[in-house]
Every structure is written in C-alpha cells, then in structure tokens.
Design a protein around this motif. Structure first.
Motif, PDB file in Angstrom:
ATOM      1  N   ILE A 180       0.830  -1.204   0.000  1.00 60.85           N
ATOM      2  CA  ILE A 180       0.000   0.000   0.000  1.00 60.85           C
ATOM      3  C   ILE A 180       0.865   1.255   0.000  1.00 60.85           C
ATOM      4  O   ILE A 180       0.610   2.208  -0.762  1.00 60.85           O
ATOM      5  CB  ILE A 180      -0.948  -0.018   1.220  1.00 60.85           C
ATOM      6  N   ILE A 181       1.911   1.271   0.836  1.00 65.85           N
ATOM      7  CA  ILE A 181       2.797   2.427   0.905  1.00 65.85           C
ATOM      8  C   ILE A 181       3.535   2.632  -0.411  1.00 65.85           C
ATOM      9  O   ILE A 181       3.619   3.755  -0.937  1.00 65.85           O
ATOM     10  CB  ILE A 181       3.805   2.270   2.063  1.00 65.85           C
ATOM     11  N   ILE A 182       4.077   1.558  -0.975  1.00 63.21           N
ATOM     12  CA  ILE A 182       4.820   1.662  -2.236  1.00 63.21           C
ATOM     13  C   ILE A 182       3.905   2.094  -3.373  1.00 63.21           C
ATOM     14  O   ILE A 182       4.282   2.923  -4.213  1.00 63.21           O
ATOM     15  CB  ILE A 182       5.509   0.313  -2.544  1.00 63.21           C
ATOM     16  N   ALA A 183       2.692   1.538  -3.433  1.00 63.85           N
ATOM     17  CA  ALA A 183       1.747   1.919  -4.493  1.00 63.85           C
ATOM     18  C   ALA A 183       1.371   3.387  -4.379  1.00 63.85           C
ATOM     19  O   ALA A 183       1.312   4.111  -5.391  1.00 63.85           O
ATOM     20  CB  ALA A 183       0.494   1.045  -4.402  1.00 63.85           C
ATOM     21  N   ASP A 192       4.213  11.164 -11.703  1.00 67.66           N
ATOM     22  CA  ASP A 192       4.689  12.017 -12.795  1.00 67.66           C
ATOM     23  C   ASP A 192       6.182  11.844 -13.038  1.00 67.66           C
ATOM     24  O   ASP A 192       6.668  12.086 -14.159  1.00 67.66           O
ATOM     25  CB  ASP A 192       4.392  13.485 -12.481  1.00 67.66           C
ATOM     26  N   TYR A 193       6.917  11.432 -12.003  1.00 69.43           N
ATOM     27  CA  TYR A 193       8.363  11.257 -12.137  1.00 69.43           C
ATOM     28  C   TYR A 193       8.739   9.805 -12.434  1.00 69.43           C
ATOM     29  O   TYR A 193       9.687   9.550 -13.179  1.00 69.43           O
ATOM     30  CB  TYR A 193       9.067  11.716 -10.845  1.00 69.43           C
ATOM     31  N   THR A 194       8.011   8.879 -11.844  1.00 70.89           N
ATOM     32  CA  THR A 194       8.345   7.467 -12.037  1.00 70.89           C
ATOM     33  C   THR A 194       7.713   6.886 -13.297  1.00 70.89           C
ATOM     34  O   THR A 194       8.238   5.930 -13.873  1.00 70.89           O
ATOM     35  CB  THR A 194       7.890   6.633 -10.825  1.00 70.89           C
ATOM     36  N   GLY A 195       6.560   7.425 -13.714  1.00 74.17           N
ATOM     37  CA  GLY A 195       5.840   6.874 -14.859  1.00 74.17           C
ATOM     38  C   GLY A 195       5.184   5.539 -14.579  1.00 74.17           C
ATOM     39  O   GLY A 195       4.807   4.824 -15.513  1.00 74.17           O
ATOM     40  N   LEU A 196       5.034   5.196 -13.287  1.00 72.60           N
ATOM     41  CA  LEU A 196       4.469   3.916 -12.908  1.00 72.60           C
ATOM     42  C   LEU A 196       3.012   4.065 -12.498  1.00 72.60           C
ATOM     43  O   LEU A 196       2.572   5.157 -12.110  1.00 72.60           O
ATOM     44  CB  LEU A 196       5.264   3.307 -11.742  1.00 72.60           C
ATOM     45  N   ASN A 197       2.266   2.960 -12.600  1.00 76.56           N
ATOM     46  CA  ASN A 197       0.849   2.952 -12.249  1.00 76.56           C
ATOM     47  C   ASN A 197       0.631   2.268 -10.907  1.00 76.56           C
ATOM     48  O   ASN A 197       1.387   1.386 -10.512  1.00 76.56           O
ATOM     49  CB  ASN A 197       0.039   2.221 -13.326  1.00 76.56           C
ATOM     50  N   MET A 198      -0.439   2.666 -10.203  1.00 80.78           N
ATOM     51  CA  MET A 198      -0.787   2.012  -8.951  1.00 80.78           C
ATOM     52  C   MET A 198      -1.251   0.583  -9.183  1.00 80.78           C
ATOM     53  O   MET A 198      -1.095  -0.271  -8.313  1.00 80.78           O
ATOM     54  CB  MET A 198      -1.878   2.798  -8.217  1.00 80.78           C
ATOM     55  N   SER A 199      -1.837   0.317 -10.334  1.00 80.80           N
ATOM     56  CA  SER A 199      -2.333  -1.018 -10.635  1.00 80.80           C
ATOM     57  C   SER A 199      -2.142  -1.314 -12.113  1.00 80.80           C
ATOM     58  O   SER A 199      -2.030  -0.407 -12.936  1.00 80.80           O
ATOM     59  CB  SER A 199      -3.822  -1.152 -10.262  1.00 80.80           C
ATOM     60  N   GLY A 200      -2.107  -2.581 -12.421  1.00 83.17           N
ATOM     61  CA  GLY A 200      -1.936  -2.993 -13.810  1.00 83.17           C
ATOM     62  C   GLY A 200      -1.299  -4.362 -13.878  1.00 83.17           C
ATOM     63  O   GLY A 200      -0.561  -4.768 -12.981  1.00 83.17           O
ATOM     64  N   THR A 214       3.564  -5.170 -20.655  1.00 86.93           N
ATOM     65  CA  THR A 214       3.763  -3.857 -20.036  1.00 86.93           C
ATOM     66  C   THR A 214       4.692  -4.041 -18.843  1.00 86.93           C
ATOM     67  O   THR A 214       4.255  -4.295 -17.718  1.00 86.93           O
ATOM     68  CB  THR A 214       2.409  -3.255 -19.587  1.00 86.93           C
ATOM     69  N   TRP A 215       5.974  -3.898 -19.094  1.00 86.15           N
ATOM     70  CA  TRP A 215       6.964  -4.196 -18.065  1.00 86.15           C
ATOM     71  C   TRP A 215       6.880  -3.235 -16.888  1.00 86.15           C
ATOM     72  O   TRP A 215       7.217  -3.619 -15.756  1.00 86.15           O
ATOM     73  CB  TRP A 215       8.375  -4.161 -18.667  1.00 86.15           C
ATOM     74  N   LYS A 216       6.445  -1.998 -17.126  1.00 84.26           N
ATOM     75  CA  LYS A 216       6.420  -1.035 -16.017  1.00 84.26           C
ATOM     76  C   LYS A 216       5.423  -1.433 -14.929  1.00 84.26           C
ATOM     77  O   LYS A 216       5.571  -1.023 -13.775  1.00 84.26           O
ATOM     78  CB  LYS A 216       6.097   0.367 -16.535  1.00 84.26           C
ATOM     79  N   ASN A 217       4.415  -2.231 -15.292  1.00 87.95           N
ATOM     80  CA  ASN A 217       3.464  -2.693 -14.277  1.00 87.95           C
ATOM     81  C   ASN A 217       4.052  -3.759 -13.369  1.00 87.95           C
ATOM     82  O   ASN A 217       3.425  -4.148 -12.381  1.00 87.95           O
ATOM     83  CB  ASN A 217       2.201  -3.241 -14.950  1.00 87.95           C
TER      84      ASN A 217
END
Length: 351
Positions: A180-183, A192-200, A214-217
């Motif tokens: 939860i904290i990391i997400a 906006d800086y990491t370009g990562l999503n909370m879910s996927g 989608t490797w970023k997920n």
C-alpha cells in the motif's frame, strides 16, 4: 541415494495427501451455498438442484471426498464414456467391467462461476505469477548480496547501520502494508516522475498492436514482493562475509598483496554465498504463495489475485486448485533441494 530419494518422494506424497484432506474439509464446512452463488439469490429450487447435481454437491461428504481423490489421482477409475474421455483426457490402462483404470493428468474440476476447467484458469495466471516471483527473487538477490557485502566491508560505520536498519524494516513490514505504501508513494504521489501505475497487469491490450507486455506494471509488485527476502539476504550475506573475512586464508591473501576487490569478490564472497543460495532455494516457492495479497493490491493478473477473487465469490474449485498447486510447488522444491544437498554432501543421507 536411491533409497534416500524414495523416502523423500514418499514424504512428499504424504504431505500432499494431508494437504488435500485439510483443503477438502475446510472448504466443505465454510458457510455459503456454491449453487446459489452460481445461479443467484432468486433462483428456483429446480435450478439449484440441477447445479448441485452437475457439480456432485448432492452427494454425501465421504462420497464427494472419494470422487475428489479419484479426480486428482494420476491413476484412477472412470466409466468408459465419450463424456469422460473429453473431460479427463485419459489413457486407458485396462478395463474392469464397465469401468477402466486410466492414467491422466490430475483433474482440478471446473469453476462454479465460469464453468471453465480450473487447470485452464491456472495455466493463464501461473506464468504471470512465476514471472513476478522470479523477478522479485532476482531483485532481492542482486541488491541483497550487494548491500550485505558493503555492510560487512564497512562494519561499524553509518553504512553498516543503515543497511541493518533497512533489513530490520524489510523483515518487520508486512507485504500488504508495504504494498500500500509503495503503491501510494511511487504509483500515485510520484507518478509524474516514475511513470508507474498504482495497478496494472503484465499484459495489456493495445488497439493497434493487440496484447503487449507492459513491463512497467511489474516494477512495484516486484519490489514489494522482493522486500522481505532482500532484507534476509542482506543479513545472511553480511554475517557470512564477516565470518569469512576473519579466516586465515583472507589474512594470507592480504599479506601477499592482493587487491581489495580480488579479496572481497573473488575469494571471500564465493565462500560466503552458501547460506544465501540455501535461502534463495527456500524463498522462491514462498514468493509464489506470498504473491496473493501483493497481486490483489496492485491489480496484477496472477495466481494470487485469481484465488482471492474466487474466494470472494465462493468459487471453491479455483481456490482449492490454487492451494494444491502452491503446496505441490513447495513439496517439489523441498525434495529437489534435499536431493541436491545429498548429492553435494553424502553425509546428509545418514541423518
């Protein structure tokens, strides 16, 4: 060696038998009617009875358990019908009256909700979980060994204290809390800086390219899942390195004028990795099981999320199949590790 391997295989069969019994009893005493969950709350009695008959829920519990064991067993007894041939995909060994003793892949039955084979559902989700567990283990091993070596080399400094504090935090923080904290931090606050999503999930659909990876997920669930083994590997590597660096041959290497890099990474680290390798072999199977809540938090389509969703819907065949698969992986990994130990050190067979 053959007798030792046979004992381990018999032990594995006994463990799986116990797991099957516990899982069956547990999910047959839970509240909730699978037939009503499948048909809806307003379904009529005839429809409910038809569903119960279709899934064998209208029979007594001992008969249900015997039929469940018969479905799971690779060698079992089934009537010779075209329906059973399509259902079990068996190969006949020999005939006994109207029935036959057949060999087949263990049948995990069908989902109450989708009517699909549980084996098919697992085959679609297990590879995603395997990728997640494998990348988490690689991440934990590389970063953990590096931090452990740095901590041991700089013993007593702020670097050592920081590495120890990180290890304690990683061991203490539950996966669901860390997730939860990391997400929230990297998938929302700093998105906006990491370009990562909370879910996927690992796979997503592109209207032009179709299904793509989608490797970023994978990053956030990988870090969350690998956090605890990483912390343990840091402590194991640090402890083993401190022990090795105090050995006489390390002092001899220093006296001969060998460089610091050669002493640490070519001599000390190689001999300090044995406990780390042991931890890795035990942690990989644990990561498959530990992915349940991590996948659910990040919306990652894997075995864990599928199991939790099935449990919410009282889809017991899917839940039971997932648990048995995880138990089977644990048993196989433990047997392989024990056989590897016995091959490396024959004294193990005497214990």
């Amino acid at each position: 060696m053959g007798a030792y391997a046979l004992r381990k295989l018999l032990y594995g069969f006994a463990v799986m038998g116990g797991v099957i019994l516990v899982v069956f009893v547990l999910f047959n005493i839970l509240p909730g009617d699978p037939a009503r969950m499948t048909m809806g709350q307003r379904s009529d009695v005839q429809s409910l009875d038809a569903v119960r008959k279709e899934f064998g829920l209208d029979r007594s519990k001992p008969v249900q358990f015997f039929l469940y064991i018969n479905d799971l067993s690779p060698i079992s007894i089934h009537p010779l019908t075209a329906e059973n041939q399509e259902k079990y995909h068996y190969q006949k060994l020999f005939r006994v009256g109207n029935d036959a003793i057949v060999i087949k892949v263990p049948y995990l039955r069908r989902s109450y909700q989708t009517k699909r084979d549980v084996t098919t559902i697992l085959s679609e989700t297990v590879p995603n979980t395997f990728v997640l567990a494998l990348t988490a283990m690689i991440f934990a091993t590389l970063i953990g060994v590096l931090l452990g070596v740095v901590s041991a080399v700089h013993q007593g400094t702020w670097i050592d204290n920081a590495a120890n504090a990180f290890a304690i935090l990683g061991i203490s923080a539950p996966s669901f809390f860390a997730g939860i904290i990391i997400a929230w931090l990297f998938g929302f606050l700093l998105a906006d800086y990491t370009g990562l999503n909370m879910s996927g999930s690992l796979y997503s659909y592109d209207p032009f390219k179709g299904q793509i990876i989608t490797w970023k997920n994978l990053w956030l669930p990988m870090i969350t899942l690998g956090l605890r083994p990483l912390a343990i590997i840091v402590q194991l590597t640090r402890s083993a390195m401190l022990d090795v660096l105090a050995q006489d041959y390390i002092r001899t290497a220093r006296a001969k004028g060998l460089g610091r890099y050669a002493i640490i990474y070519k001599h000390a680290l190689r001999n300090a990795l044995n406990p780390v390798i042991t931890a890795i072999s035990g942690w990989f199977a644990s990561l498959l099981a530990g992915s349940f809540f991590v996948e659910y938090i990040f919306g990652y389509n894997g075995l864990g999320r599928t199991t939790v969703t099935a449990l919410e819907m009282s889809d017991f065949p899917v839940v039971m199949g997932s648990i048995l698969f995880i138990a089977f992986v644990f048993v196989v990994v433990n047997i392989l590790v024990d056989l590897l130990y016995a091959w490396v050190d024959p004294r193990v067979k005497l214990s």
